[in-house]
Scaffold this motif. Structure first.
Motif, PDB file in Angstrom:
ATOM      1  N   ILE A 104      37.373  44.933 -29.216  1.00  0.00           N
ATOM      2  CA  ILE A 104      36.143  45.780 -29.438  1.00  0.00           C
ATOM      3  C   ILE A 104      35.450  46.132 -28.095  1.00  0.00           C
ATOM      4  N   VAL A 105      35.516  45.004 -27.455  1.00  0.00           N
ATOM      5  CA  VAL A 105      34.618  44.897 -26.274  1.00  0.00           C
ATOM      6  C   VAL A 105      35.257  46.003 -25.283  1.00  0.00           C
ATOM      7  N   GLU A 106      36.706  46.091 -25.286  1.00  0.00           N
ATOM      8  CA  GLU A 106      37.348  46.975 -24.370  1.00  0.00           C
ATOM      9  C   GLU A 106      37.153  48.282 -24.683  1.00  0.00           C
ATOM     10  N   GLU A 107      37.376  48.725 -26.088  1.00  0.00           N
ATOM     11  CA  GLU A 107      37.016  49.941 -26.590  1.00  0.00           C
ATOM     12  C   GLU A 107      35.475  50.369 -26.198  1.00  0.00           C
ATOM     13  N   TYR A 108      34.390  49.436 -26.307  1.00  0.00           N
ATOM     14  CA  TYR A 108      33.145  49.652 -26.212  1.00  0.00           C
ATOM     15  C   TYR A 108      32.769  49.993 -24.658  1.00  0.00           C
ATOM     16  N   GLN A 109      33.374  49.313 -23.855  1.00  0.00           N
ATOM     17  CA  GLN A 109      33.160  49.390 -22.426  1.00  0.00           C
ATOM     18  C   GLN A 109      33.776  50.927 -21.956  1.00  0.00           C
ATOM     19  N   ASN A 110      34.894  51.022 -22.373  1.00  0.00           N
ATOM     20  CA  ASN A 110      35.691  52.303 -21.972  1.00  0.00           C
ATOM     21  C   ASN A 110      34.762  53.566 -22.561  1.00  0.00           C
ATOM     22  N   THR A 111      34.626  53.224 -23.720  1.00  0.00           N
ATOM     23  CA  THR A 111      33.852  54.734 -24.418  1.00  0.00           C
ATOM     24  C   THR A 111      32.509  54.789 -23.817  1.00  0.00           C
ATOM     25  N   ARG A 112      31.716  53.722 -23.590  1.00  0.00           N
ATOM     26  CA  ARG A 112      30.337  53.965 -22.858  1.00  0.00           C
ATOM     27  C   ARG A 112      30.345  53.803 -21.221  1.00  0.00           C
ATOM     28  N   LYS A 113      31.540  53.835 -20.647  1.00  0.00           N
ATOM     29  CA  LYS A 113      31.850  53.814 -19.472  1.00  0.00           C
ATOM     30  C   LYS A 113      30.895  52.626 -18.873  1.00  0.00           C
ATOM     31  N   LEU A 114      30.858  51.446 -19.451  1.00  0.00           N
ATOM     32  CA  LEU A 114      30.158  50.256 -19.089  1.00  0.00           C
ATOM     33  C   LEU A 114      31.251  49.450 -18.184  1.00  0.00           C
ATOM     34  N   LEU A 115      31.575  49.886 -17.011  1.00  0.00           N
ATOM     35  CA  LEU A 115      32.664  49.252 -16.257  1.00  0.00           C
ATOM     36  C   LEU A 115      32.017  48.307 -15.379  1.00  0.00           C
ATOM     37  N   PRO A 116      32.604  46.971 -15.100  1.00  0.00           N
ATOM     38  CA  PRO A 116      31.921  46.222 -14.031  1.00  0.00           C
ATOM     39  C   PRO A 116      32.344  46.692 -12.585  1.00  0.00           C
ATOM     40  N   ILE A 117      31.235  46.643 -11.524  1.00  0.00           N
ATOM     41  CA  ILE A 117      31.771  46.986 -10.254  1.00  0.00           C
ATOM     42  C   ILE A 117      31.843  45.770  -9.314  1.00  0.00           C
ATOM     43  N   ARG A 118      32.988  45.853  -8.924  1.00  0.00           N
ATOM     44  CA  ARG A 118      33.371  44.771  -8.160  1.00  0.00           C
ATOM     45  C   ARG A 118      33.612  45.138  -6.666  1.00  0.00           C
ATOM     46  N   ILE A 119      33.031  44.541  -5.591  1.00  0.00           N
ATOM     47  CA  ILE A 119      32.949  45.001  -4.348  1.00  0.00           C
ATOM     48  C   ILE A 119      33.011  43.887  -3.409  1.00  0.00           C
ATOM     49  N   CYS A 120      33.843  44.210  -2.391  1.00  0.00           N
ATOM     50  CA  CYS A 120      34.230  43.035  -1.188  1.00  0.00           C
ATOM     51  C   CYS A 120      33.688  43.810   0.293  1.00  0.00           C
ATOM     52  N   VAL A 121      32.858  42.890   0.626  1.00  0.00           N
ATOM     53  CA  VAL A 121      32.291  43.374   1.886  1.00  0.00           C
ATOM     54  C   VAL A 121      32.691  42.459   3.201  1.00  0.00           C
ATOM     55  N   VAL A 122      33.488  42.899   4.204  1.00  0.00           N
ATOM     56  CA  VAL A 122      34.098  42.062   5.143  1.00  0.00           C
ATOM     57  C   VAL A 122      33.586  42.832   6.420  1.00  0.00           C
ATOM     58  N   GLY A 123      33.357  41.895   7.702  1.00  0.00           N
ATOM     59  CA  GLY A 123      33.252  42.490   9.211  1.00  0.00           C
ATOM     60  C   GLY A 123      32.897  41.176   9.809  1.00  0.00           C
ATOM     61  N   PRO A 124      32.783  41.383  10.921  1.00  0.00           N
ATOM     62  CA  PRO A 124      32.324  40.374  12.149  1.00  0.00           C
ATOM     63  C   PRO A 124      31.305  39.680  11.946  1.00  0.00           C
ATOM     64  N   PRO A 125      30.917  38.417  12.394  1.00  0.00           N
ATOM     65  CA  PRO A 125      29.862  37.858  12.393  1.00  0.00           C
ATOM     66  C   PRO A 125      28.387  38.801  12.936  1.00  0.00           C
ATOM     67  N   ALA A 126      27.212  38.602  12.235  1.00  0.00           N
ATOM     68  CA  ALA A 126      25.986  39.228  12.547  1.00  0.00           C
ATOM     69  C   ALA A 126      26.205  40.741  12.613  1.00  0.00           C
ATOM     70  N   VAL A 127      27.244  41.503  11.756  1.00  0.00           N
ATOM     71  CA  VAL A 127      27.311  43.071  11.369  1.00  0.00           C
ATOM     72  C   VAL A 127      26.258  43.292  10.325  1.00  0.00           C
ATOM     73  N   GLY A 128      25.861  42.314   9.730  1.00  0.00           N
ATOM     74  CA  GLY A 128      25.020  42.578   8.215  1.00  0.00           C
ATOM     75  C   GLY A 128      25.563  42.465   7.011  1.00  0.00           C
ATOM     76  N   LYS A 129      26.641  41.853   6.899  1.00  0.00           N
ATOM     77  CA  LYS A 129      27.343  41.691   5.819  1.00  0.00           C
ATOM     78  C   LYS A 129      26.529  41.295   4.367  1.00  0.00           C
ATOM     79  N   THR A 130      25.709  39.976   4.633  1.00  0.00           N
ATOM     80  CA  THR A 130      24.760  39.555   3.918  1.00  0.00           C
ATOM     81  C   THR A 130      23.629  40.392   3.132  1.00  0.00           C
ATOM     82  N   THR A 131      23.223  40.653   4.129  1.00  0.00           N
ATOM     83  CA  THR A 131      21.993  41.982   3.823  1.00  0.00           C
ATOM     84  C   THR A 131      22.473  43.239   3.121  1.00  0.00           C
ATOM     85  N   VAL A 132      23.451  43.773   3.409  1.00  0.00           N
ATOM     86  CA  VAL A 132      24.054  44.797   2.765  1.00  0.00           C
ATOM     87  C   VAL A 132      24.408  44.313   1.326  1.00  0.00           C
ATOM     88  N   SER A 133      25.198  43.235   1.330  1.00  0.00           N
ATOM     89  CA  SER A 133      25.793  42.880   0.018  1.00  0.00           C
ATOM     90  C   SER A 133      24.381  42.605  -0.955  1.00  0.00           C
TER      91      SER A 133
END
Length: 460
Positions: A104-133
């Motif tokens: 039921i939840v899968e039907e609900y999420q697909n119908t309402r477009k309520l999809l989780p957003i999963r992001i991975c931010v990588v990069g060298p130290p001091a580039v600003g990963k934490t602030t951007v995240s």
């Protein structure tokens, strides 16, 4: 309680069969209470928590009207005899909402477009990963995942379970928590205060698979770092049964990032930024000159490896987006804007009632401030225009006076020779004639003046 597809099937049977029964009860086979249903919804869609309200609290919070609470207090189980005995139904959810919540939840999420957003931010130290995240988490209302904080949170949870256990009774959960703590402590003793990778991966997978992260989404900040780490965390293969190609649980797919962003910057830029930090902040972030140089060198080595983390995501067909950081903007406005454009609009479950009210109040306050600012600006512009008009009028008056003065001087200069002529040759005779005229007062003074002037002229 009946699934809307099953209700459609009941209606279709009524149309086709036309039963003689006047009333038909369309229910499934579930015997769930409202509390069981809410708990299952919370476990599946939310953080797994419930807030139990008294009748008065529900009315005060305007969650329900008083007459609605009467219906919620009814405890009556009914059976849909007609639809079971007379109708031919292919049930979608005969066992009810609780048993079929995942579908039921899968039907609900697909119908309402309520999809989780999963992001991975990588990069060298001091580039600003934490602030951007952090800014991405605020924008999308999702969870910020930093490995160090996740480990600390897990250890704190285990300690709370152990400390809250009754020492006089057997508590399986407390015993399991104590065993885990001992394993963690042993691992940290053997690895100079750091947990072994496999323990870190277990803790991280558990966190990413928690209801808040699974249902709403997350931003994974600076981890994993290598191809092997990414494979161990997000691989669908069971490492203990690779020969049998047994697949890991489905949640592995649900914790794999949908978007990967690699922030890039030159070594000189990063070094200059690290040197500009206060000493205390540099020590806390391990950005002292020696540590930073070592970390940056390590990152470049990993980036030059034969197989990198970005290669792993490419294999999963999650193609990383490379974003260059070239300006020392503490807000990272351009970087965040690029990422939000690529990810798209938020797809979460929206704000709570309290958050909506707060947002509406903020919008109303912003609107009032904007109106007040516009009114003040209009007043300022009007006052400035009036002041400019007054200054122009004063200047015009000054110019007019100056023109009049100059015209008078010019007129006086032009009329000076004529005045001298009249005063020398005309006015003496004319004055004498007018004096004589006023003394005699003749009936025709003009003729008198003419004869007097003519006579005087003949005498001279």
């Amino acid at each position: 309680m009946i699934h809307v597809y099953d209700l459609g099937g009941v209606i279709q049977n009524i149309i086709e069969i036309r039963p003689k029964t006047k009333y038909i009860l369309a229910v499934d086979d579930s015997k769930n209470t409202l509390e069981e249903i809410v708990k299952m919804i919370s476990d599946t869609l939310g953080p797994g928590e419930m807030n139990l309200l008294s009748d008065q609290d529900a009315i005060t919070m305007k969650a329900f009207k008083p007459e609605e609470l009467e219906y919620l207090n009814i405890s009556l189980r009914l059976d849909g005899i007609v639809i079971k005995d007379s109708f031919s139904l292919t049930w979608t959810s005969v066992a009810g909402m609780v048993e079929n919540m995942a579908n039921i939840v899968e039907e609900y999420q697909n119908t309402r477009k309520l999809l989780p957003i999963r992001i991975c931010v990588v990069g060298p130290p001091a580039v600003g990963k934490t602030t951007v995240s952090e800014k991405l988490c605020n924008h999308y209302q999702i969870h910020h995942i930093r490995v160090k904080e996740v480990i600390e949170e897990k250890i704190t949870q285990l300690k709370e379970i152990v400390d809250g256990a009754d020492p006089e009774s057997e508590d399986v959960a407390a015993d399991a928590a104590q065993t885990q703590l001992e394993n963690y402590n042993k691992s940290m003793d053997m690895n100079a205060g750091r947990l072994a990778d496999y323990l870190v991966f277990d803790i991280l997978q558990e966190k990413l698979n928690s209801p808040p992260c699974r249902n709403q989404g997350f931003v994974l900040d600076g981890f994993p770092k290598t191809y092997e780490q990414g494979k161990l965390i997000f691989s669908e293969e069971d490492p203990e049964n690779q020969d049998l190609m047994i697949k890991a649980p489905l949640y592995i797919k649900k914790i794999t990032p949908g978007h990967v962003f690699a922030l890039n910057a030159t070594d000189g830029f990063l070094t200059q930024r690290a040197r500009g930090l206060p000493q205390r902040v540099a020590e806390e972030m391990r950005y002292t000159e020696e540590e930073f140089s070592s970390r940056l060198t390590r990152y470049r080595e990993l980036s030059a490896a034969e197989e990198t983390l970005l290669d792993y995501f490419d294999e999963l067909e999650i193609h990383p987006e490379h974003i260059d950081v070239t300006t020392d903007d503490p807000e990272y406005a351009d970087v965040v804007k690029k990422i939000t454009v690529l990810v798209g609009v938020p797809k979460n479950y929206g704000l709570s009632r309290e958050e909506q009210e707060e947002e509406e109040r903020n919008k109303e306050e912003e609107r009032k401030q904007k109106v007040a600012a516009e009114a003040a600006e209009r007043k300022r512009r009007n006052e400035a225009a009036l002041a400019e008009m007054a200054a122009q009028y004063d200047e015009w008056q000054e110019n007019l006076s100056e023109v009049q003065r100059q015209e008078k001087e010019l007129h006086d200069a032009h009329s000076l020779p004529l005045r001298n002529y009249l005063m020398k040759y005309v006015m003496p005779s004319l004055t004498a004639a007018m004096t004589e005229c006023t003394r005699i007062k003749p009936e025709d003074p003009v003729d008198f003046l003419a004869e007097h002037l003519l006579r005087k002229n003949q005498q001279e």
